[in-house]
Design a protein around this motif. Structure first.
Motif, PDB file in Angstrom:
ATOM      1  N   GLU A   1     -10.839   8.359  -6.572  1.00 60.03           N
ATOM      2  CA  GLU A   1     -11.700   7.762  -5.560  1.00 60.03           C
ATOM      3  C   GLU A   1     -11.839   6.269  -5.813  1.00 60.03           C
ATOM      4  OE1 GLU A   1     -12.274   9.468  -3.062  1.00 60.03           O
ATOM      5  OE2 GLU A   1     -11.643  11.359  -3.934  1.00 60.03           O
ATOM      6  N   ASN A   2     -10.724   5.547  -5.722  1.00 62.44           N
ATOM      7  CA  ASN A   2     -10.725   4.108  -5.922  1.00 62.44           C
ATOM      8  C   ASN A   2      -9.517   3.508  -5.229  1.00 62.44           C
ATOM      9  OD1 ASN A   2      -8.459   4.034  -8.088  1.00 62.44           O
ATOM     10  ND2 ASN A   2      -9.927   5.496  -8.922  1.00 62.44           N
ATOM     11  N   ILE A   3      -9.591   2.205  -4.976  1.00 62.12           N
ATOM     12  CA  ILE A   3      -8.540   1.542  -4.223  1.00 62.12           C
ATOM     13  C   ILE A   3      -7.224   1.549  -4.983  1.00 62.12           C
ATOM     14  CG2 ILE A   3      -9.244  -0.723  -5.113  1.00 62.12           C
ATOM     15  CD1 ILE A   3      -7.653   0.090  -1.683  1.00 62.12           C
ATOM     16  N   ALA A   4      -7.271   1.452  -6.314  1.00 63.50           N
ATOM     17  CA  ALA A   4      -6.032   1.410  -7.101  1.00 63.50           C
ATOM     18  C   ALA A   4      -5.245   2.704  -6.940  1.00 63.50           C
ATOM     19  CB  ALA A   4      -6.346   1.148  -8.567  1.00 63.50           C
ATOM     20  N   TRP A   5      -5.929   3.839  -6.989  1.00 65.55           N
ATOM     21  CA  TRP A   5      -5.228   5.114  -6.824  1.00 65.55           C
ATOM     22  C   TRP A   5      -4.549   5.167  -5.459  1.00 65.55           C
ATOM     23  CZ3 TRP A   5      -3.321   9.345  -9.032  1.00 65.55           C
ATOM     24  CH2 TRP A   5      -2.969  10.412  -8.190  1.00 65.55           C
ATOM     25  N   GLU A   6      -5.234   4.741  -4.414  1.00 67.68           N
ATOM     26  CA  GLU A   6      -4.660   4.773  -3.072  1.00 67.68           C
ATOM     27  C   GLU A   6      -3.373   3.949  -3.013  1.00 67.68           C
ATOM     28  OE1 GLU A   6      -7.475   3.525  -0.169  1.00 67.68           O
ATOM     29  OE2 GLU A   6      -9.071   4.826  -0.901  1.00 67.68           O
ATOM     30  N   ILE A   7      -3.414   2.746  -3.600  1.00 62.82           N
ATOM     31  CA  ILE A   7      -2.265   1.855  -3.536  1.00 62.82           C
ATOM     32  C   ILE A   7      -1.106   2.405  -4.361  1.00 62.82           C
ATOM     33  CG2 ILE A   7      -1.444  -0.456  -4.091  1.00 62.82           C
ATOM     34  CD1 ILE A   7      -3.391  -0.260  -1.709  1.00 62.82           C
ATOM     35  N   VAL A   8      -1.385   2.870  -5.574  1.00 61.28           N
ATOM     36  CA  VAL A   8      -0.324   3.378  -6.438  1.00 61.28           C
ATOM     37  C   VAL A   8       0.274   4.656  -5.868  1.00 61.28           C
ATOM     38  CG1 VAL A   8       0.173   4.343  -8.726  1.00 61.28           C
ATOM     39  CG2 VAL A   8      -1.211   2.272  -8.522  1.00 61.28           C
ATOM     40  N   GLU A   9      -0.550   5.530  -5.344  1.00 56.67           N
ATOM     41  CA  GLU A   9      -0.040   6.775  -4.765  1.00 56.67           C
ATOM     42  C   GLU A   9       0.848   6.481  -3.562  1.00 56.67           C
ATOM     43  OE1 GLU A   9       0.593  10.887  -4.238  1.00 56.67           O
ATOM     44  OE2 GLU A   9       0.042   9.610  -5.940  1.00 56.67           O
ATOM     45  N   ASP A  10       0.463   5.500  -2.754  1.00 62.55           N
ATOM     46  CA  ASP A  10       1.300   5.105  -1.625  1.00 62.55           C
ATOM     47  C   ASP A  10       2.633   4.534  -2.122  1.00 62.55           C
ATOM     48  OD1 ASP A  10       1.590   4.583   1.320  1.00 62.55           O
ATOM     49  OD2 ASP A  10       1.750   2.519   0.605  1.00 62.55           O
ATOM     50  N   ALA A  11       2.587   3.742  -3.205  1.00 58.34           N
ATOM     51  CA  ALA A  11       3.819   3.188  -3.776  1.00 58.34           C
ATOM     52  C   ALA A  11       4.719   4.300  -4.303  1.00 58.34           C
ATOM     53  CB  ALA A  11       3.481   2.199  -4.888  1.00 58.34           C
ATOM     54  N   ARG A  12       4.121   5.336  -4.882  1.00 61.95           N
ATOM     55  CA  ARG A  12       4.926   6.468  -5.352  1.00 61.95           C
ATOM     56  C   ARG A  12       5.670   7.119  -4.187  1.00 61.95           C
ATOM     57  NH1 ARG A  12      -0.047   8.309  -8.470  1.00 61.95           N
ATOM     58  NH2 ARG A  12       0.217   7.519 -10.592  1.00 61.95           N
ATOM     59  N   LYS A  13       5.010   7.248  -3.052  1.00 57.04           N
ATOM     60  CA  LYS A  13       5.660   7.841  -1.880  1.00 57.04           C
ATOM     61  C   LYS A  13       6.826   6.987  -1.412  1.00 57.04           C
ATOM     62  CE  LYS A  13       1.386  10.061  -0.303  1.00 57.04           C
ATOM     63  NZ  LYS A  13       0.330  10.092   0.747  1.00 57.04           N
ATOM     64  N   VAL A  14       6.654   5.673  -1.466  1.00 61.21           N
ATOM     65  CA  VAL A  14       7.753   4.780  -1.101  1.00 61.21           C
ATOM     66  C   VAL A  14       8.899   4.922  -2.099  1.00 61.21           C
ATOM     67  CG1 VAL A  14       8.437   2.359  -0.817  1.00 61.21           C
ATOM     68  CG2 VAL A  14       6.226   3.142   0.060  1.00 61.21           C
ATOM     69  N   ALA A  15       8.558   5.010  -3.393  1.00 63.15           N
ATOM     70  CA  ALA A  15       9.584   5.094  -4.437  1.00 63.15           C
ATOM     71  C   ALA A  15      10.435   6.348  -4.308  1.00 63.15           C
ATOM     72  CB  ALA A  15       8.935   5.033  -5.819  1.00 63.15           C
ATOM     73  N   ARG A  16       9.821   7.457  -3.939  1.00 64.50           N
ATOM     74  CA  ARG A  16      10.590   8.697  -3.851  1.00 64.50           C
ATOM     75  C   ARG A  16      11.138   8.958  -2.454  1.00 64.50           C
ATOM     76  NH1 ARG A  16       5.256  10.891  -5.074  1.00 64.50           N
ATOM     77  NH2 ARG A  16       4.287  11.765  -3.205  1.00 64.50           N
ATOM     78  N   GLY A  17      10.913   8.003  -1.528  1.00 66.49           N
ATOM     79  CA  GLY A  17      11.505   8.109  -0.205  1.00 66.49           C
ATOM     80  C   GLY A  17      10.704   8.905   0.794  1.00 66.49           C
ATOM     81  N   ALA A  18       9.516   9.369   0.420  1.00 65.46           N
ATOM     82  CA  ALA A  18       8.692  10.116   1.364  1.00 65.46           C
ATOM     83  C   ALA A  18       8.143   9.213   2.458  1.00 65.46           C
ATOM     84  CB  ALA A  18       7.537  10.796   0.620  1.00 65.46           C
ATOM     85  N   VAL A  19       7.982   7.932   2.148  1.00 67.77           N
ATOM     86  CA  VAL A  19       7.563   6.924   3.124  1.00 67.77           C
ATOM     87  C   VAL A  19       8.600   5.803   3.105  1.00 67.77           C
ATOM     88  CG1 VAL A  19       5.837   5.147   3.645  1.00 67.77           C
ATOM     89  CG2 VAL A  19       5.102   7.431   2.920  1.00 67.77           C
TER      90      VAL A  19
END
Length: 536
Positions: free
Chosen positions: A216-234
């Motif tokens: 429940e913090n902005i850092a988790w949101e940003i890193v989790e979104d980056a993970r999706k980009v890294a694995r091609g989900a986004v």
């Protein structure tokens, strides 16, 4: 969890020839950084040390461009463990935008941190580099009281600011370094800087952080979104994920894991003997072990250093809960009423087969100062309220009348068998419900009643027989649990820190315990129960 060290198309050891650089912007950025000096450098002439893995990052940021010459990458998410000279690289990139070929005349280059002390670290790093380069020092006006370095020739300035520095509206940054984002307690400054970046074409946001705790913090949101980009989900080529992190299941004592997530180790930093010492201490002390995993291996942890259950296992129960379909099923309620600063929660539990449970919570908090409470606890109360996950009641304390009304409504809707209360704050409500014929019972929060409740709840979660619908407030409460055990191995819930809230988890344990008992009746009606059993 994503375990790649960089986005799949590029690795930390790839050669520069693999990275597109049609306009030579990546090459000129590297050339500028190599011309810098660092006061702590051991290279000849104290040259700035730009190792191959760092050079790859720089070329990957600045090389790829659109046909019109504009840079493709607009946001960089750099997740890097401590000791890998993250601050030095980020300070050098800030100077690239203040003095180097990426500068915009009259532009604002900003590094932002959680507090003044952290902001000063980035400023001192940049100041040290400037002082080591006579040509840059000559044209620099250093305004120490503002943590600002001004390029006097081009009117561009670099400034280090903090989240506790008050309003920063009106900023028009060309480059923003969000330093150690995992430590930011609120998102006000983040929102201001993000909105300011879009004012300038070609602006760049660099998020540089180690792993944090909780979701429940902005850092988790940003890193989790980056993970999706890294694995091609986004698909979003404007975001460059550079994620050096170990998986939760990786052996934290394995030095191969250390080398995989600490790219500087191949070049002598961080100190390998220092890591070995921390690992030895971690084998003896659980708190040190968790700190090592978080800060040196970048494992994103739950809030509690001694978690009740693995939150990945908890998350397996996030399937949607269909309340309409449960209206004909037997139901048990657990109620945890709050003091002024806590949440109040009512949790309904239904049996799911012979050994499983379905739960759904209703949370209440005071409506006044909702944003202040959000900043205190570090979670988005206003967002949760807007989305219906929390019911704000008028005033600065929870209105128990609203809670009682909800309980009555639930009894009208569902086949409620028991309403379990800790009588500490619930005496009036409990008596009112009893007078009107509702099945209210006492369930004191002592070892005799709560230890079996905790055990049954743990059994259901670990056995993946616990469905909670992914309710974010309930998940946060479970993250916060710090478990205390007695000499017999019985376990109880406690808050990890004073600001943590576990009210929903406590109410959940109460509801599950009463659902588990089923038709056996209340423990307080049992022939085996006596008041002496409640003495701790």
């Amino acid at each position: 969890m994503e375990r790649t060290t960089m986005a799949p198309a590029f690795s930390a050891t790839s050669g520069s020839e693999q990275i597109p650089d049609p306009f030579g912007y990546g090459e000129r950025a590297v050339t500028f950084l190599r011309a810098l000096k660092h006061p702590k450098s051991r290279l000849s002439g104290r040259a700035f040390q730009l190792d191959p893995w760092q050079e790859t990052i720089v070329r990957r940021i600045y090389g790829p461009c659109h046909p019109d010459g504009t840079r493709i990458v607009r946001t960089v998410v750099l997740l890097l463990p401590r000791g890998n000279r993250k601050t030095s690289l980020c300070a050098a990139l800030a100077l690239l935008h203040t003095y180097g070929p990426e500068r915009v005349d009259g532009g604002e280059v900003i590094s932002a941190a959680s507090d003044r002390k952290q902001a000063r670290i980035a400023f001192e790093e940049a100041r040290g580099i400037i002082d080591a380069v006579p040509a840059l020092k000559q044209i620099t006006n250093a305004q120490e009281y503002k943590n600002r370095l001004v390029n006097a020739r081009r009117r561009t300035f670099y400034e280090a600011i903090s989240c506790d520095a008050g309003t920063q509206h009106g900023r028009t940054p060309t480059f923003v370094l969000a330093d150690e984002l995992h430590a930011w307690k609120k998102r006000d400054l983040w929102d201001v800087l993000k909105s300011g970046l879009v004012k300038t074409p070609g602006s760049l946001l660099l998020i540089a952080t180690t792993a944090g705790r909780g979701q429940e913090n902005i850092a988790w949101e940003i890193v989790e979104d980056a993970r999706k980009v890294a694995r091609g989900a986004v698909r979003d080529p404007s975001i460059l994920p550079i994620l050096y992190e170990a998986g939760k299941d990786d052996d934290w004592r394995d030095e191969k894991v250390w080398h995989r997530v600490n790219p500087g180790l191949a070049h002598g930093y961080p100190d390998i003997e220092g890591l070995r010492q921390l690992a030895r201490e971690g084998e003896r002390r659980p708190g040190d072990r968790e700190a090592f995993r978080q800060l040196n291996l970048n494992v994103w942890l739950d809030h509690s250093a001694d978690p009740f259950v693995d939150m990945d296992v908890y998350d397996a129960g996030a399937a949607p809960v269909d309340l309409d379909a449960l209206e004909g099923e037997l139901c048990w309620l657990g109620v945890d009423l709050s003091s002024n600063g806590d949440l109040t929660c009512v949790v309904a539990a239904w049996r799911d087969g012979e050994d499983g449970y379905i739960v759904h919570p209703w949370f209440f908090c005071p409506q006044d100062n909702l944003r202040t409470r959000s900043e205190r606890d570090g979670v988005p109360y206003p967002v949760w309220a807007e989305r219906g996950f929390i019911n704000p009641t008028p005033g600065n304390v929870v209105d128990f009348r609203a809670v009682e009304e909800t309980i009555r409504d639930l009894c009208a809707r569902f086949r409620v068998q028991e309403i379990a209360f800790d009588p500490h704050l619930a005496r009036n409500m409990l008596n009112d419900l009893l007078e009107d014929g509702f099945p209210a019972v006492e369930m004191r929060q002592g070892w005799v009643t709560m230890a079996p409740a905790v055990k049954e709840l743990e059994r259901a979660i670990v056995g993946r027989r616990f469905t909670h619908g992914g309710h974010p407030v309930l998940r946060w409460n479970f993250e916060n649990i710090a478990v205390h055990a007695d000499a017999a191995g019985n376990r109880m819930f406690h808050k990890g820190k004073s600001r943590d809230r576990i009210d929903g988890a406590v109410a959940c344990a109460m509801a599950v315990a009463r659902a588990s008992a089923g038709d056996a009746g209340s423990i307080y009606e049992s022939d085996e129960w006596s008041p002496e059993m409640m003495v701790l």
